[in-house]
Design a protein around this motif. Structure first.
Motif, PDB file in Angstrom:
ATOM      1  N   ASP A   7     -42.572  17.454  -5.731  1.00 28.17           N
ATOM      2  CA  ASP A   7     -42.297  16.104  -5.241  1.00 28.17           C
ATOM      3  C   ASP A   7     -41.901  15.231  -6.424  1.00 28.17           C
ATOM      4  O   ASP A   7     -42.151  15.563  -7.581  1.00 28.17           O
ATOM      5  CB  ASP A   7     -43.530  15.503  -4.564  1.00 28.17           C
ATOM      6  N   ARG A   8     -41.287  14.091  -6.130  1.00 34.83           N
ATOM      7  CA  ARG A   8     -40.872  13.179  -7.195  1.00 34.83           C
ATOM      8  C   ARG A   8     -41.566  11.843  -7.002  1.00 34.83           C
ATOM      9  O   ARG A   8     -41.805  11.417  -5.874  1.00 34.83           O
ATOM     10  CB  ARG A   8     -39.362  13.009  -7.184  1.00 34.83           C
ATOM     11  N   THR A  22     -37.857   7.894 -12.448  1.00 35.85           N
ATOM     12  CA  THR A  22     -38.306   8.981 -11.582  1.00 35.85           C
ATOM     13  C   THR A  22     -38.917  10.082 -12.422  1.00 35.85           C
ATOM     14  O   THR A  22     -38.543  10.289 -13.581  1.00 35.85           O
ATOM     15  CB  THR A  22     -37.146   9.565 -10.752  1.00 35.85           C
ATOM     16  N   ALA A  23     -39.888  10.766 -11.820  1.00 32.96           N
ATOM     17  CA  ALA A  23     -40.565  11.867 -12.491  1.00 32.96           C
ATOM     18  C   ALA A  23     -40.865  12.953 -11.475  1.00 32.96           C
ATOM     19  O   ALA A  23     -41.205  12.663 -10.322  1.00 32.96           O
ATOM     20  CB  ALA A  23     -41.864  11.380 -13.130  1.00 32.96           C
ATOM     21  N   GLU A  24     -40.733  14.193 -11.891  1.00 28.83           N
ATOM     22  CA  GLU A  24     -41.071  15.331 -11.041  1.00 28.83           C
ATOM     23  C   GLU A  24     -42.522  15.721 -11.282  1.00 28.83           C
ATOM     24  O   GLU A  24     -42.976  15.801 -12.423  1.00 28.83           O
ATOM     25  CB  GLU A  24     -40.176  16.525 -11.367  1.00 28.83           C
ATOM     26  N   VAL A  39     -46.608  15.018 -14.835  1.00 29.22           N
ATOM     27  CA  VAL A  39     -45.229  14.761 -14.420  1.00 29.22           C
ATOM     28  C   VAL A  39     -44.268  14.923 -15.584  1.00 29.22           C
ATOM     29  O   VAL A  39     -44.654  14.822 -16.752  1.00 29.22           O
ATOM     30  CB  VAL A  39     -45.081  13.346 -13.814  1.00 29.22           C
ATOM     31  N   ASP A  42     -37.154  12.193 -16.254  1.00 28.13           N
ATOM     32  CA  ASP A  42     -35.787  12.692 -16.387  1.00 28.13           C
ATOM     33  C   ASP A  42     -35.369  12.902 -17.840  1.00 28.13           C
ATOM     34  O   ASP A  42     -34.508  13.728 -18.118  1.00 28.13           O
ATOM     35  CB  ASP A  42     -34.807  11.753 -15.693  1.00 28.13           C
ATOM     36  N   ARG A  58     -41.725  10.657  -3.287  1.00 27.94           N
ATOM     37  CA  ARG A  58     -40.582  11.203  -2.544  1.00 27.94           C
ATOM     38  C   ARG A  58     -40.874  12.689  -2.354  1.00 27.94           C
ATOM     39  O   ARG A  58     -40.802  13.456  -3.304  1.00 27.94           O
ATOM     40  CB  ARG A  58     -39.282  11.021  -3.336  1.00 27.94           C
ATOM     41  N   PHE A  60     -40.628  16.489  -1.532  1.00 25.40           N
ATOM     42  CA  PHE A  60     -39.596  17.524  -1.613  1.00 25.40           C
ATOM     43  C   PHE A  60     -39.754  18.403  -0.385  1.00 25.40           C
ATOM     44  O   PHE A  60     -40.838  18.912  -0.119  1.00 25.40           O
ATOM     45  CB  PHE A  60     -39.777  18.335  -2.883  1.00 25.40           C
TER      46      PHE A  60
END
Length: 65
Positions: A7-8, A22-24, A39, A42, A58, A60
Motif C-alpha cells: 500500500d502507499r 508518497t511512500a510505499e 516505508v 519515492d 492508498r 494496493f
C-alpha cells in the motif's frame, strides 16, 4: 488506520508551498495492519512511520481483484 505491504501512504504538505509526498509500505510492524510502518519514499529514503491525520492510505489492489 490499517494498511498492508505494498500500500502507499500519501502525506499531505503541512504548510503552504510544501508538496505532498508518497511512500510505499515495505513492512507492517503493528498488529492487524496497524502502525508503525516501515516505508520507502519515492527518493529512496526509508524510515519508520506512525502516520498522523495528514496521511491517507492508498490501498494496493490484491491479485484477486
Amino acid at each position: 488506520m490499517q494498511a498492508s505491504v505494498g500500500d502507499r501512504l500519501l502525506v499531505h504538505g503541512r504548510i503552504v508551498g510544501q508538496h505532498d509526498r508518497t511512500a510505499e509500505i515495505i513492512e507492517v510492524l503493528g498488529s492487524n495492519g496497524t502502525p508503525p510502518y516501515r516505508v520507502r519514499f519515492d527518493d529512496g529514503h526509508e524510515t519508520l512511520m506512525s502516520p498522523g491525520p495528514d496521511t491517507v492510505v492508498r490501498h494496493f489492489p490484491s491479485d484477486g481483484s
